[in-house]
Scaffold this active site. Structure first.
Site, mmCIF file in Angstrom:
data_model
loop_
_atom_site.group_PDB
_atom_site.id
_atom_site.type_symbol
_atom_site.label_atom_id
_atom_site.label_comp_id
_atom_site.label_asym_id
_atom_site.label_seq_id
_atom_site.Cartn_x
_atom_site.Cartn_y
_atom_site.Cartn_z
ATOM 1 N N GLU A 226 3.437 8.210 -4.246
ATOM 2 C CA GLU A 226 2.280 8.694 -3.472
ATOM 3 C C GLU A 226 2.777 9.104 -2.098
ATOM 4 O O GLU A 226 3.679 8.472 -1.533
ATOM 5 C CB GLU A 226 1.216 7.606 -3.325
ATOM 6 C CG GLU A 226 0.078 8.074 -2.402
ATOM 7 C CD GLU A 226 -1.157 7.193 -2.408
ATOM 8 O OE1 GLU A 226 -1.033 6.006 -2.761
ATOM 9 O OE2 GLU A 226 -2.231 7.704 -2.066
ATOM 10 N N GLU B 268 -8.445 4.619 -8.275
ATOM 11 C CA GLU B 268 -9.146 3.325 -8.237
ATOM 12 C C GLU B 268 -10.644 3.601 -8.234
ATOM 13 O O GLU B 268 -11.275 3.649 -7.186
ATOM 14 C CB GLU B 268 -8.715 2.543 -7.003
ATOM 15 C CG GLU B 268 -7.314 2.009 -7.140
ATOM 16 C CD GLU B 268 -6.856 1.177 -5.945
ATOM 17 O OE1 GLU B 268 -7.486 1.236 -4.885
ATOM 18 O OE2 GLU B 268 -5.837 0.483 -6.095
HETATM 19 O O1 AHR Z 1 -0.369 2.078 -2.873
HETATM 20 C C1 AHR Z 1 -1.239 2.217 -1.799
HETATM 21 C C2 AHR Z 1 -2.691 2.370 -2.233
HETATM 22 O O2 AHR Z 1 -3.111 1.208 -2.872
HETATM 23 C C3 AHR Z 1 -2.958 3.434 -3.245
HETATM 24 O O3 AHR Z 1 -3.152 4.671 -2.682
HETATM 25 C C4 AHR Z 1 -4.216 2.977 -3.907
HETATM 26 O O4 AHR Z 1 -4.316 3.400 -5.236
HETATM 27 C C5 AHR Z 1 -4.188 1.490 -3.724
HETATM 28 O O5 AHR Z 1 -5.357 1.054 -3.128
#
Ligand code: AHR
Length: 677
Positions: free
Chosen positions: A45, A382
């Site tokens: 990410e 999520e």
């Molecule tokens: O990994 C950091 C964050 O944690 C991600 O963006 C999310 O999916 C989770 O809340």
């Protein structure tokens, strides 16, 4: 005297209890569930400056002047004007450098890079820019020029610049110009300076500086050391591009994969919620250039040998940030989901479609006519539904997921769909979603848990009780977050290793796992712990990284039954009461013809252990790999990147015709792998 004797006897008793031998039986001939090739992987990410300023090789910040403050990242001097009718429709801004009005004055720009521009002595850097001469030029000559420099602003020497080249711009039409610069210094905080040279005005757009030596030498490539670290993890699955950034703080800011493909110059900028999510770690210059976009993600997955697993927006913007889903613009109405679903269908075509299809052609034009063989797709990150006790907004996620699922299954019946059980690994939202995922028949569901030491110690049997007939498990984000110790300390990594024995023992339903987050810039992080850290020129691997690597490279092909004699009943060693903090799993590696046993001692005492490998004979030694360290709060760092690393060894095996036995003493808080042929 009597009291002393009593104390000694008590102390000896405690010692003997803690030292009592644990015997672990492994049945080496009866192969259990196959372990999926996707079992251990990575989740990328763009958080912590993981893309721009991290894995993506670009060294110039705000190269296209598209940031809302168009000169953010740049210092300008003399006559610099920002204009918005440039050659790239979706990135319209550019600058015009003009004569400053006096012989001794200068016009130009300085770019600061991401926390400085990192360069290495002897390395080559490709400077490129789209440029045109503004107007006819003085004296009717269609020619303008710039001087491009790498500078050390803080140098005490006569010259700040340590590299300089002149670049002639020779047309009034937009053209790309490229020059090569070889650095004469290693520096973490160099800057790029551009002087207008001569009287004629010049327009500049998409000003880029890239190391030539990227991973696989690709022009729009990845930083070599960081991408190599990914390859060295031997990941089986590669989830991208997030995380929360998939959803966006608003729908407009969701990750739109179509904006991330095609020529890099024309990929529109997006916000990055990690700019502002935490005002105690605030980074006003954090945006997404999409230079590292979906084509590059697929290509990287291919390069490192992992199955690609893209995740797309399901039409819900971040539910944490938008607690009232009825507010306009927060979520797409069910009836308006069409374009979102079309994005999903088009993504499969982009990855797998024939070159004659619309999106297959885009992929081919980018240099990859062969399909990327996409097999998995995540819908939503999520997300969750609401029950009456929690807002009462109803099944906002699952009703949308169903629509995606119907359309995707109709067109691509073999594609494996990944749903989610939301942001929590237990609780009302998890309990609500888990059965719904089964009803919807998703292939896997994505579970997330960032939990403390105690959680990791007490959830060793988490997957043993899971429904064997439901969707398979994708532990898509997890990490041990120490209580009051949110850094990559050694103890947290050992607890992750312990937890992972539960993945392996339950490989019949746990098919994918990826810890999170993956990358972090030491000067630009928002979230930790992370797997790999770096600054502008150096990187280091955390102990958690090594845990992942040890699992991935000692994965085996089939689970083996592993038990401890507990009365008549055999129970798995899983760190539960009575197991003395030991966690273990065993597997067979068909390719190597080896039995692989993993044992984690989470107790603060050394533990004697006997591995009783039934139906295995002939071996006199076993190979071992051990992670062991005394300082529980220690971590690797830029200064001491190899403070804690796995060590290889061997151990004697006593064998008769029916079994092989290893007697070992496991150090306190350690992780050891045994490989026996
Ligand atoms: O990994 C950091 C964050 O944690 C991600 O963006 C999310 O999916 C989770 O809340």
């Amino acid at each position: 005297m009597k009291k002393r004797l009593l104390l000694l006897v008590v102390a000896m008793g405690i010692f003997l209890v803690t030292m009592a031998q644990i015997t672990v039986d492994v049945s080496t001939k009866k192969l259990g569930a196959p372990i999926q090739s996707t079992m251990y992987g990575i989740f990328f990410e763009d958080i912590n400056y993981a893309a721009d300023g991290g894995l993506y090789g670009e060294l110039v910040k705000n190269r296209s002047f598209e940031f809302p403050q168009h000169l953010m990242g740049w210092q300008s001097f003399g006559s610099v004007e920002v204009k918005d009718d440039g050659p790239f429709e979706r990135c319209p801004y550019y600058v015009v450098l003009s004569d400053p009005g006096h012989r001794d004055r200068r016009t130009g720009l300085v770019n600061e890079g991401y926390f400085g521009i990192g360069v290495k002595k002897g390395e080559q850097y490709r400077f490129s820019v789209w440029a045109k001469v503004q107007g006819q030029g003085a004296g009717g000559k269609v020619q303008a020029a710039i001087r491009v420099q790498l500078i050390d602003e803080n140098s005490m020497g006569e010259h700040q610049e340590f590299v300089e080249k002149k670049l002639d711009v020779t047309s009034t039409e937009w053209k790309k110009y490229t020059i090569s610069l070889t650095s004469t210094k290693t520096m973490k905080h160099a800057k790029l300076r551009i002087f207008l040279h001569g009287p004629n005005s010049v327009c500049l757009e998409h000003v880029s500086l890239f190391p030539v030596n990227t991973y696989k030498n690709r022009e729009n490539g990845m930083r070599r050391d960081l991408a190599q670290a990914l390859e060295d993890l031997h990941p089986g699955i590669f989830r991208f591009p997030g995380g929360c950034i998939v959803e966006g703080s608003s729908l407009d800011e969701r990750y739109q994969w179509k904006n991330s493909v095609g020529p890099v110059e024309n990929r529109p900028l997006n916000h990055n919620r990690w700019e502002y999510t935490f005002d105690f770690r605030y980074f006003p210059d954090y945006y997404q250039s999409y230079g590292l976009g979906f084509f590059e993600f697929f290509q990287l997955a291919e390069d490192i040998g992992a199955e690609p697993l893209p995740v797309i927006s399901c039409g819900l913007s971040c539910q944490f940030q938008n607690p009232d889903p009825t507010k306009p613009g927060v979520h797409v109405a069910l009836d308006d989901l069409g374009p979102y679903i079309q994005d999903a269908l088009d993504l499969v075509e982009f990855a797998n479609g024939d070159v004659t299809t619309k999106w297959g052609k885009v992929r081919a034009d980018m240099g990859h006519p062969e399909p990327f063989n996409l097999k998995y797709l995540g819908v939503g990150n999520e997300q969750w539904d609401y029950d009456e006790a929690h807002g009462g907004y109803g099944p906002v996620f699952t009703e949308r997921l169903k629509k995606f699922s119907d359309a995707l299954r109709a067109k691509y019946p073999t594609l494996k769909l990944i749903g989610t059980t939301g942001p929590n690994s237990e609780g009302w939202d998890f309990d609500l979603l888990q059965p719904r995922m089964k009803e919807l028949k998703v292939d896997l569901y994505d579970e997330h848990y960032y939990r403390d030491e105690q959680w990791f110690l007490s959830h060793g049997l988490r997957y043993d009780s899971y429904d064997r007939k439901g969707p398979k498990v994708f532990a898509g984000e997890y990490a041990c977050h120490g209580k009051g110790k949110k850094w990559n300390h050694y103890e947290a990594a050992i607890l992750e290793a312990a937890h992972m024995t539960g993945f392996e023992r339950n490989a019949d339903i746990v098919h994918m796992t990826t810890p999170a987050p993956l990358f972090a810039h030491v000067d630009g992080w928002q979230w930790r712990p992370d797997q790999i850290w770096y600054d502008q020129t150096q990187m280091f691997k955390t102990v958690s990284y090594y845990v992942q690597q040890l699992y991935a490279t000692n994965k085996g092909t089939h689970v083996l039954s592993l038990t401890t004699p507990a009365g008549k009943k055999s129970v798995p060693v899983a760190g539960q009461e009575g197991q003395k903090g030991l966690f273990a799993s065993a597997c067979f590696d068909k390719d190597a013809g080896e039995v692989v046993v993993k044992v984690v001692n989470t107790s603060k005492q050394p533990q004697p252990i006997t591995l009783n490998l039934k139906d295995l004979s002939g071996a006199t030694t076993a190979q071992t790999i051990t992670l062991s360290h005394k300082g529980m709060d220690d971590e690797n760092s830029i200064q001491r990147p190899e403070l804690i690393t796995p060590k290889k060894g061997t151990i004697a095996v006593e064998a008769d015709k029916k079994r092989s036995v290893i007697n070992d003493q496991l150090p306190a808080m350690s992780f050891r792998i045994y490989r026996i042929k």
